[in-house]
Design a protein around this motif. Sequence first.
Motif, short mmCIF file in Angstrom:
data_model
loop_
_atom_site.label_atom_id
_atom_site.label_comp_id
_atom_site.label_asym_id
_atom_site.label_seq_id
_atom_site.Cartn_x
_atom_site.Cartn_y
_atom_site.Cartn_z
N ASN A 69 0.85 -1.19 0.00
CA ASN A 69 0.00 0.00 0.00
C ASN A 69 0.89 1.25 0.00
OD1 ASN A 69 0.87 0.35 2.72
ND2 ASN A 69 -0.80 -0.96 3.43
N GLU A 70 0.35 2.39 0.40
CA GLU A 70 1.13 3.63 0.34
C GLU A 70 2.33 3.61 1.30
OE1 GLU A 70 -2.10 4.06 3.36
OE2 GLU A 70 -2.09 3.55 1.23
N LYS A 73 7.20 1.22 1.59
CA LYS A 73 8.64 1.41 1.83
C LYS A 73 9.01 1.09 3.26
CE LYS A 73 9.43 4.77 -1.88
NZ LYS A 73 9.85 6.15 -2.23
N THR A 74 8.13 1.40 4.20
CA THR A 74 8.37 1.06 5.59
C THR A 74 8.41 -0.46 5.77
OG1 THR A 74 7.27 3.07 6.37
CG2 THR A 74 7.49 1.28 7.95
N GLU A 75 7.48 -1.14 5.10
CA GLU A 75 7.45 -2.60 5.16
C GLU A 75 8.73 -3.21 4.58
OE1 GLU A 75 5.36 -5.01 6.35
OE2 GLU A 75 4.21 -3.46 7.37
N LEU A 76 9.22 -2.63 3.50
CA LEU A 76 10.43 -3.16 2.88
C LEU A 76 11.65 -2.96 3.77
CD1 LEU A 76 9.87 -2.13 -0.85
CD2 LEU A 76 9.74 -4.43 0.14
N LYS A 77 11.67 -1.88 4.52
CA LYS A 77 12.77 -1.67 5.47
C LYS A 77 12.76 -2.75 6.55
CE LYS A 77 13.19 3.36 4.90
NZ LYS A 77 12.94 4.69 5.53
N LYS A 78 11.56 -3.17 6.95
CA LYS A 78 11.45 -4.25 7.94
C LYS A 78 11.92 -5.58 7.35
CE LYS A 78 7.62 -1.94 10.28
NZ LYS A 78 6.15 -1.91 10.52
N LYS A 106 1.65 0.72 -9.30
CA LYS A 106 2.98 1.33 -9.35
C LYS A 106 3.80 0.95 -8.12
CE LYS A 106 3.14 5.45 -11.01
NZ LYS A 106 3.03 6.93 -11.17
N GLU A 107 3.17 0.98 -6.96
CA GLU A 107 3.86 0.60 -5.72
C GLU A 107 4.23 -0.88 -5.73
OE1 GLU A 107 1.45 4.26 -4.83
OE2 GLU A 107 1.14 2.40 -5.94
N SER A 113 10.48 -4.90 -7.67
CA SER A 113 11.82 -4.60 -8.17
C SER A 113 12.83 -4.49 -7.04
CB SER A 113 11.80 -3.29 -8.99
OG SER A 113 10.98 -3.42 -10.13
N TYR A 114 12.41 -3.87 -5.95
CA TYR A 114 13.28 -3.74 -4.78
C TYR A 114 13.66 -5.12 -4.24
CZ TYR A 114 14.77 -2.48 -0.03
OH TYR A 114 15.47 -2.35 1.14
#
Length: 252
Positions: A69-70, A73-78, A106-107, A113-114
């Motif tokens: 969701n929006e 990026k926070t989730e990916l840091k975790k 898009k997210e 990709s990340y």
Amino acid sequence: MFIDTHSHIYGEEFKDERKEVVERAKAAGVERIILPDIDETTRSAMLELSEEYPGMMFPTIGLHPTSVNEDYKTELKKVEKALGEHRFYGIGECGIDLYWDKTYYKEQFHAFSYQLGLAKETNLPVIIHSRDSLNEIFKALKPYPYIKGVFHCFPGNAEEARRVIGDGFMLGIGGVVTFKNSPMAQVVQEVGIGSLLLETDSPYLTPVPHRGKRNESAYIPIIAQKIAELTQTDLKKVQEVTSQNAMNLFTL
């Protein structure tokens, strides 16, 4: 030995009889189970189960596309933080899902990709979720030509399957192959067993004759038997090839 390469056995659906489900899997010859991650809300349960059954349960780490969701990026840091704290056997379940909701396409693409970048950095295989999104998945994979992994619950046709195999990926085949008039049956017939992995996606996608009930790893032999019939191959050969594929891919 059978290997279930995709089971969410750590989920709430199994909380009342998880031990019994594990014992039924063992009795069916399923000795190893890959646990694909979903997001932070289920990660601790996944890790606890892998610690309870060392040598049988193998966790992976990632962010499921339907959890994007929006705040992705926070989730990916975790995800990245957890990578430094535990041993994982793959990146995923990750990918793109345009079936349920296209709001965060898009997210989803950026998150996938990340995670492909993480797979490259860690030299881990990637578990790809590609519902209604094969073209988008292929686009995201282009900058990562040496990534290896599996297309979980492969949704494509025989031509797309050959492309995936040609790029060095495995096809995850589950209960869908047992459904009446399943297009996956034709795919399996055309590509053979050389690049296949067995999976349940428990508790989902239960094979016939248990369709409509909760799926579990004990049903892996049913999927293997159907593949043997479709490819006119001995069941033991399907067992050996798919298990070796899983061991090689996930370094078990």
